[in-house]
Design a protein around this motif. Structure first.
Motif, PDB file in Angstrom:
ATOM      1  N   SER A  91       0.917  -1.120   0.075  1.00 44.31           N
ATOM      2  CA  SER A  91       0.010   0.040  -0.062  1.00 44.31           C
ATOM      3  C   SER A  91       0.981   1.169   0.027  1.00 44.31           C
ATOM      4  CB  SER A  91      -0.884  -0.087   1.260  1.00 44.31           C
ATOM      5  OG  SER A  91      -1.873   1.055   1.408  1.00 44.31           O
ATOM      6  N   ASN A  92       0.650   2.132  -1.057  1.00 41.08           N
ATOM      7  CA  ASN A  92       1.374   3.507  -1.274  1.00 41.08           C
ATOM      8  C   ASN A  92       2.846   3.098  -1.258  1.00 41.08           C
ATOM      9  OD1 ASN A  92       1.417   6.223  -1.103  1.00 41.08           O
ATOM     10  ND2 ASN A  92       1.655   6.413   0.917  1.00 41.08           N
ATOM     11  N   SER A  93       3.298   2.279  -1.778  1.00 46.63           N
ATOM     12  CA  SER A  93       4.875   1.827  -1.880  1.00 46.63           C
ATOM     13  C   SER A  93       5.672   1.335  -0.836  1.00 46.63           C
ATOM     14  CB  SER A  93       5.453   2.945  -2.586  1.00 46.63           C
ATOM     15  OG  SER A  93       4.965   3.512  -3.855  1.00 46.63           O
ATOM     16  N   ILE A  94       4.536   0.729   0.055  1.00 48.08           N
ATOM     17  CA  ILE A  94       5.175   0.156   1.437  1.00 48.08           C
ATOM     18  C   ILE A  94       4.521  -1.297   1.463  1.00 48.08           C
ATOM     19  CG2 ILE A  94       5.055   0.294   4.005  1.00 48.08           C
ATOM     20  CD1 ILE A  94       4.813   3.550   3.427  1.00 48.08           C
ATOM     21  N   LEU A  95       5.420  -2.164   1.760  1.00 49.71           N
ATOM     22  CA  LEU A  95       4.916  -3.322   2.138  1.00 49.71           C
ATOM     23  C   LEU A  95       4.541  -3.517   3.882  1.00 49.71           C
ATOM     24  CD1 LEU A  95       4.671  -6.583   1.386  1.00 49.71           C
ATOM     25  CD2 LEU A  95       6.590  -6.636   2.570  1.00 49.71           C
ATOM     26  N   SER A  96       3.395  -3.571   3.970  1.00 49.66           N
ATOM     27  CA  SER A  96       2.711  -3.832   5.559  1.00 49.66           C
ATOM     28  C   SER A  96       2.644  -5.180   5.608  1.00 49.66           C
ATOM     29  CB  SER A  96       1.364  -2.962   5.599  1.00 49.66           C
ATOM     30  OG  SER A  96       1.800  -1.648   5.377  1.00 49.66           O
ATOM     31  N   PHE A  97       2.597  -5.530   7.002  1.00 48.13           N
ATOM     32  CA  PHE A  97       2.548  -6.879   7.380  1.00 48.13           C
ATOM     33  C   PHE A  97       2.413  -6.933   8.964  1.00 48.13           C
ATOM     34  CE2 PHE A  97       7.044  -6.149   7.137  1.00 48.13           C
ATOM     35  CZ  PHE A  97       7.535  -6.651   8.300  1.00 48.13           C
ATOM     36  N   THR A  98       2.045  -7.935   9.673  1.00 50.29           N
ATOM     37  CA  THR A  98       1.889  -8.293  11.078  1.00 50.29           C
ATOM     38  C   THR A  98       3.187  -9.134  11.304  1.00 50.29           C
ATOM     39  OG1 THR A  98       0.226  -9.793  10.910  1.00 50.29           O
ATOM     40  CG2 THR A  98      -0.514  -7.716  11.267  1.00 50.29           C
ATOM     41  N   ALA A  99       3.621  -8.917  12.533  1.00 43.81           N
ATOM     42  CA  ALA A  99       4.810  -9.801  12.928  1.00 43.81           C
ATOM     43  C   ALA A  99       5.012  -9.729  14.497  1.00 43.81           C
ATOM     44  CB  ALA A  99       5.870  -9.562  12.285  1.00 43.81           C
ATOM     45  N   TRP A 100       5.422 -10.833  15.056  1.00 43.05           N
ATOM     46  CA  TRP A 100       5.801 -10.949  16.451  1.00 43.05           C
ATOM     47  C   TRP A 100       7.168 -10.346  16.630  1.00 43.05           C
ATOM     48  CZ3 TRP A 100       2.783 -12.730  20.581  1.00 43.05           C
ATOM     49  CH2 TRP A 100       1.421 -13.567  20.059  1.00 43.05           C
ATOM     50  N   SER A 101       7.334  -9.597  17.745  1.00 46.30           N
ATOM     51  CA  SER A 101       8.590  -9.081  18.197  1.00 46.30           C
ATOM     52  C   SER A 101       8.559  -8.921  19.662  1.00 46.30           C
ATOM     53  CB  SER A 101       8.930  -7.888  17.564  1.00 46.30           C
ATOM     54  OG  SER A 101       8.010  -6.501  18.161  1.00 46.30           O
ATOM     55  N   PRO A 102       9.773  -9.475  20.379  1.00 47.40           N
ATOM     56  CA  PRO A 102      10.056  -9.446  21.842  1.00 47.40           C
ATOM     57  C   PRO A 102       9.825  -8.207  22.512  1.00 47.40           C
ATOM     58  CG  PRO A 102      12.261  -9.543  20.614  1.00 47.40           C
ATOM     59  CD  PRO A 102      11.123  -9.250  19.442  1.00 47.40           C
ATOM     60  N   GLY A 103       8.713  -8.306  23.605  1.00 42.88           N
ATOM     61  CA  GLY A 103       8.396  -7.356  24.175  1.00 42.88           C
ATOM     62  C   GLY A 103       7.312  -6.413  23.927  1.00 42.88           C
ATOM     63  N   VAL A 104       6.808  -6.903  22.775  1.00 44.90           N
ATOM     64  CA  VAL A 104       5.817  -6.142  22.037  1.00 44.90           C
ATOM     65  C   VAL A 104       4.470  -7.014  21.545  1.00 44.90           C
ATOM     66  CG1 VAL A 104       5.281  -4.568  20.065  1.00 44.90           C
ATOM     67  CG2 VAL A 104       7.377  -4.425  20.850  1.00 44.90           C
ATOM     68  N   GLY A 105       4.879  -8.171  21.182  1.00 49.08           N
ATOM     69  CA  GLY A 105       3.803  -8.888  20.635  1.00 49.08           C
ATOM     70  C   GLY A 105       3.559  -8.808  19.135  1.00 49.08           C
ATOM     71  N   LYS A 106       2.260  -9.355  18.787  1.00 49.04           N
ATOM     72  CA  LYS A 106       1.999  -9.050  17.306  1.00 49.04           C
ATOM     73  C   LYS A 106       1.383  -7.852  16.871  1.00 49.04           C
ATOM     74  CE  LYS A 106      -0.554 -11.772  13.899  1.00 49.04           C
ATOM     75  NZ  LYS A 106      -1.190 -12.644  13.265  1.00 49.04           N
ATOM     76  N   GLU A 107       2.210  -6.893  16.150  1.00 45.05           N
ATOM     77  CA  GLU A 107       1.941  -5.586  15.775  1.00 45.05           C
ATOM     78  C   GLU A 107       1.940  -5.462  14.184  1.00 45.05           C
ATOM     79  OE1 GLU A 107       0.214  -3.664  17.775  1.00 45.05           O
ATOM     80  OE2 GLU A 107       0.434  -4.546  19.696  1.00 45.05           O
ATOM     81  N   LEU A 108       1.615  -4.091  13.937  1.00 47.71           N
ATOM     82  CA  LEU A 108       1.521  -3.591  12.406  1.00 47.71           C
ATOM     83  C   LEU A 108       3.261  -3.330  12.112  1.00 47.71           C
ATOM     84  CD1 LEU A 108       0.003  -3.258   9.851  1.00 47.71           C
ATOM     85  CD2 LEU A 108      -0.173  -0.933  10.677  1.00 47.71           C
ATOM     86  N   TRP A 109       3.772  -3.783  10.998  1.00 46.93           N
ATOM     87  CA  TRP A 109       5.108  -3.349  10.632  1.00 46.93           C
ATOM     88  C   TRP A 109       5.052  -3.032   9.280  1.00 46.93           C
ATOM     89  CZ3 TRP A 109       9.994  -4.718  12.714  1.00 46.93           C
ATOM     90  CH2 TRP A 109      10.111  -5.099  14.063  1.00 46.93           C
ATOM     91  N   ARG A 110       6.028  -2.489   8.621  1.00 47.86           N
ATOM     92  CA  ARG A 110       6.175  -1.862   7.383  1.00 47.86           C
ATOM     93  C   ARG A 110       7.576  -2.291   6.662  1.00 47.86           C
ATOM     94  NH1 ARG A 110       6.968   4.190   6.397  1.00 47.86           N
ATOM     95  NH2 ARG A 110       8.327   3.726   5.011  1.00 47.86           N
ATOM     96  N   SER A 111       7.958  -2.189   5.483  1.00 47.55           N
ATOM     97  CA  SER A 111       9.182  -2.353   4.964  1.00 47.55           C
ATOM     98  C   SER A 111       9.299  -1.737   3.532  1.00 47.55           C
ATOM     99  CB  SER A 111       9.356  -3.679   4.803  1.00 47.55           C
ATOM    100  OG  SER A 111      10.575  -4.011   4.139  1.00 47.55           O
ATOM    101  N   ASN A 112      10.506  -0.977   3.479  1.00 42.74           N
ATOM    102  CA  ASN A 112      10.543  -0.410   1.989  1.00 42.74           C
ATOM    103  C   ASN A 112      11.497  -1.563   1.413  1.00 42.74           C
ATOM    104  OD1 ASN A 112      13.245  -0.330   3.125  1.00 42.74           O
ATOM    105  ND2 ASN A 112      13.161   2.005   2.898  1.00 42.74           N
ATOM    106  N   GLY A 113      11.765  -2.669   1.964  1.00 41.23           N
ATOM    107  CA  GLY A 113      12.729  -3.689   1.185  1.00 41.23           C
ATOM    108  C   GLY A 113      13.995  -3.784   1.737  1.00 41.23           C
ATOM    109  N   SER A 114      14.472  -2.780   2.571  1.00 43.70           N
ATOM    110  CA  SER A 114      15.688  -2.670   3.330  1.00 43.70           C
ATOM    111  C   SER A 114      15.434  -3.117   4.731  1.00 43.70           C
ATOM    112  CB  SER A 114      16.455  -1.475   2.997  1.00 43.70           C
ATOM    113  OG  SER A 114      15.876  -0.497   3.976  1.00 43.70           O
TER     114      SER A 114
END
Length: 167
Positions: A91-114
């Motif tokens: 969406s809008n030239s950004i890859l959005s996804f959900t993921a687990w991370s320590p101390g946070v849990g499952k939340e919304l993430w984004r990536s430009n590929g780097s």
């Protein structure tokens, strides 16, 4: 163009294309072998996918269709644990996804590929709670999804890829 990606035996990632040198001949290139490969998502000429390389757990990877251009984008949950990215949506030239991370849990993430451009967008349900963002959908460059902030239950959210623009 005329290439497609596929997985064999649940662990081998391939790219197939029509060879212009040989009439009606398809060629395949093995891009990598993993413990598991899943959730293939093509955005433009880039393939994003989730794979476990035996060292990092299930994490976000990408490929441009070459062996050298196939790599892990980021170890979202460092070490052998899995960030387990899901709901890959462009969406809008950004890859959005959900993921687990320590101390946070499952939340919304984004990536430009780097690696540096891959980050959590917002801790919607702060601390170790899980907002369980789902149904990520692009509508004209705005990402819409369902999530819970722990107070209002599951509601409709939208994001422009920034914390301030995720409401």
């Amino acid at each position: 163009d005329n290439m497609a990606f596929y997985v064999s035996e649940g662990k081998h990632l391939w790219m197939t294309f029509q060879d212009p040198e040989a009439e009606n001949q398809d060629r395949s290139i093995k891009l990598g072998s993993f413990n598991a490969v899943d959730r293939l998502y093509v955005a433009g000429s880039t393939l994003y996918f989730v794979a476990d390389d035996g060292t990092h757990g299930l994490e976000l990877w990408q490929s441009n269709g070459t062996v050298d251009g196939t790599f892990m984008v980021k170890d979202v949950y460092p070490g052998t644990s899995s960030g387990n990215p899901e709901n890959l949506t462009f969406s809008n030239s950004i890859l959005s996804f959900t993921a687990w991370s320590p101390g946070v849990g499952k939340e919304l993430w984004r990536s430009n590929g780097s690696e540096a451009g891959t980050m959590m967008v917002k801790d919607i349900l702060p601390k170790v709670g899980n907002s369980n963002a789902t149904y990520l959908t692009d509508v004209n460059g705005t990402l819409f999804f369902s999530a819970s902030d722990g107070t209002h239950g599951y509601e409709l959210w939208k994001s422009d890829g920034t914390a301030a623009g995720t409401v």
